[in-house]
Design an enzyme around this catalytic site. Structure first.
Site, PDB file in Angstrom:
ATOM      1  N   LYS A  13       4.863  10.072  -5.623  1.00 41.08           N
ATOM      2  CA  LYS A  13       4.278  11.425  -5.651  1.00 41.08           C
ATOM      3  C   LYS A  13       3.971  11.908  -4.243  1.00 41.08           C
ATOM      4  O   LYS A  13       4.253  13.038  -3.878  1.00 41.08           O
ATOM      5  CB  LYS A  13       2.949  11.459  -6.429  1.00 41.08           C
ATOM      6  CG  LYS A  13       3.025  11.119  -7.878  1.00 41.08           C
ATOM      7  CD  LYS A  13       1.694  11.381  -8.566  1.00 41.08           C
ATOM      8  CE  LYS A  13       0.543  10.509  -8.094  1.00 41.08           C
ATOM      9  NZ  LYS A  13       0.706   9.080  -8.418  1.00 41.08           N
ATOM     10  N   ARG A  88      -6.036  13.710 -12.838  1.00 40.07           N
ATOM     11  CA  ARG A  88      -5.717  12.346 -13.254  1.00 40.07           C
ATOM     12  C   ARG A  88      -6.052  12.144 -14.731  1.00 40.07           C
ATOM     13  O   ARG A  88      -5.793  11.083 -15.275  1.00 40.07           O
ATOM     14  CB  ARG A  88      -6.571  11.341 -12.487  1.00 40.07           C
ATOM     15  CG  ARG A  88      -6.075  10.898 -11.115  1.00 40.07           C
ATOM     16  CD  ARG A  88      -4.788  10.127 -11.160  1.00 40.07           C
ATOM     17  NE  ARG A  88      -4.771   8.912 -10.377  1.00 40.07           N
ATOM     18  CZ  ARG A  88      -4.624   8.853  -9.056  1.00 40.07           C
ATOM     19  NH1 ARG A  88      -4.526   9.943  -8.343  1.00 40.07           N
ATOM     20  NH2 ARG A  88      -4.585   7.700  -8.448  1.00 40.07           N
ATOM     21  N   ARG A 127       4.192  -1.954  -0.505  1.00 43.56           N
ATOM     22  CA  ARG A 127       3.718  -0.698   0.075  1.00 43.56           C
ATOM     23  C   ARG A 127       2.742  -0.971   1.230  1.00 43.56           C
ATOM     24  O   ARG A 127       1.914  -1.873   1.154  1.00 43.56           O
ATOM     25  CB  ARG A 127       3.016   0.128  -1.012  1.00 43.56           C
ATOM     26  CG  ARG A 127       2.780   1.544  -0.591  1.00 43.56           C
ATOM     27  CD  ARG A 127       2.883   2.463  -1.763  1.00 43.56           C
ATOM     28  NE  ARG A 127       1.562   2.661  -2.365  1.00 43.56           N
ATOM     29  CZ  ARG A 127       1.248   3.765  -3.022  1.00 43.56           C
ATOM     30  NH1 ARG A 127       2.115   4.739  -3.170  1.00 43.56           N
ATOM     31  NH2 ARG A 127       0.054   3.884  -3.554  1.00 43.56           N
ATOM     32  N   ARG A 160      -3.092  -1.660   1.105  1.00 41.94           N
ATOM     33  CA  ARG A 160      -4.391  -1.142   0.668  1.00 41.94           C
ATOM     34  C   ARG A 160      -4.979  -2.030  -0.423  1.00 41.94           C
ATOM     35  O   ARG A 160      -4.239  -2.595  -1.219  1.00 41.94           O
ATOM     36  CB  ARG A 160      -4.228   0.282   0.116  1.00 41.94           C
ATOM     37  CG  ARG A 160      -3.895   1.276   1.178  1.00 41.94           C
ATOM     38  CD  ARG A 160      -3.865   2.721   0.714  1.00 41.94           C
ATOM     39  NE  ARG A 160      -3.672   2.966  -0.707  1.00 41.94           N
ATOM     40  CZ  ARG A 160      -3.102   4.063  -1.187  1.00 41.94           C
ATOM     41  NH1 ARG A 160      -2.664   5.010  -0.364  1.00 41.94           N
ATOM     42  NH2 ARG A 160      -2.978   4.258  -2.464  1.00 41.94           N
ATOM     43  N   ARG A 171      -4.543  -0.223 -12.479  1.00 47.21           N
ATOM     44  CA  ARG A 171      -4.192   1.176 -12.226  1.00 47.21           C
ATOM     45  C   ARG A 171      -3.128   1.654 -13.206  1.00 47.21           C
ATOM     46  O   ARG A 171      -3.158   2.792 -13.662  1.00 47.21           O
ATOM     47  CB  ARG A 171      -3.713   1.355 -10.776  1.00 47.21           C
ATOM     48  CG  ARG A 171      -4.828   1.108  -9.775  1.00 47.21           C
ATOM     49  CD  ARG A 171      -4.329   1.190  -8.364  1.00 47.21           C
ATOM     50  NE  ARG A 171      -4.037   2.554  -7.959  1.00 47.21           N
ATOM     51  CZ  ARG A 171      -3.346   2.881  -6.871  1.00 47.21           C
ATOM     52  NH1 ARG A 171      -2.857   1.937  -6.103  1.00 47.21           N
ATOM     53  NH2 ARG A 171      -3.157   4.126  -6.549  1.00 47.21           N
TER      54      ARG A 171
END
Ligand code: AMP
Length: 213
Positions: A13, A88, A127, A160, A171
């Site tokens: 996104k 969200r 990531r 992260r 998540r």
């Protein structure tokens, strides 16, 4: 033009939102980035948000909605914006709709970046995010020019907390339970568009312009 990006965490996104923002000259607003900036600055908001983020949970709507509405009320949002990570859940989408409705306005497009859970898990592990400017990379798919260093600002790239494997499964669960229903929500409003999130990011602009014109 008011655009919302939908999709699982790690679907891409943010990358696509950045491309859209640059092409249409509208701000790219990421609630996740706003929270991370607050964490970095050590604000009370950051402290509160961090507890939820580190567990892979959503930050409560009372905090998130206010931050978002304050941000979109700023001058640079007059001609529109692309929202990355908001809404969200359905209540957040309803608040945004109500606020836009008061201005005689509405969301123009909700772009769903479609990617399977298996691909998400693989992506998140690789990531890396810049501590300084928030830009994201992937060790395999979108590597920085110099390992561990941000191309844009020279900041340090890290995994992260909320991209750690155990947090990712939380998540994804939260995504399926709370965020995915937004696909039907925006479909019913006739503004939903879908892009294949496994496509080459180099084609992201073409994919989006094909859809939005
Ligand atoms: P992101 O960078 O968009 O993946 O967001 C990282 C984390 O920030 C999420 O896992 C949530 O904990 C929090 N967050 C970001 N946007 C929202 C939102 N709209 N509502 C609630 N929590 C959010």
């Amino acid at each position: 033009m008011k655009i919302i990006m939908l999709g699982a965490p790690g679907a891409g996104k943010g990358t696509r939102a950045a491309v859209i923002a640059e092409h249409y000259k509208i701000p790219h607003i990421s609630t996740g980035d706003i929270f991370r900036a607050n964490i970095k600055e050590g604000t009370a908001l950051g402290l509160e948000a961090k507890g939820y983020m580190d567990q892979g949970l959503l930050v409560p709507d009372e905090l998130t909605v206010k931050i978002l509405l304050d941000r979109v009320a700023q001058d640079d949002c007059r001609d529109g914006y692309v929202l990355d990570g908001f809404p969200r859940n359905i209540p957040q989408a309803e608040v945004l709709d109500r606020e836009l409705d008061k201005l005689g306005d509405a969301v123009d497009y909700a772009i769903n970046v479609d990617v399977s859970d298996e691909v998400i898990v693989d992506r998140m592990a690789g990531r890396r995010a810049c501590l300084k400017c928030g830009a994201t990379y992937h060790v395999k798919y979108v590597p920085p020019e110099k390992e561990g260093i941000c191309d844009k600002c020279g900041g340090e790239l890290v995994l992260r907390h909320d991209d750690a494997p155990e947090t990712v499964s939380h998540r994804l669960k939260v995504y399926h339970e709370q965020t995915k229903p937004l696909i039907d929500f925006y479909e019913a409003k006739g503004v939903l568009k879908s892009v294949d999130g496994t496509g080459d990011v180099k084609n992201a602009l073409k994919d989006i312009v094909d859809i939005l014109g």
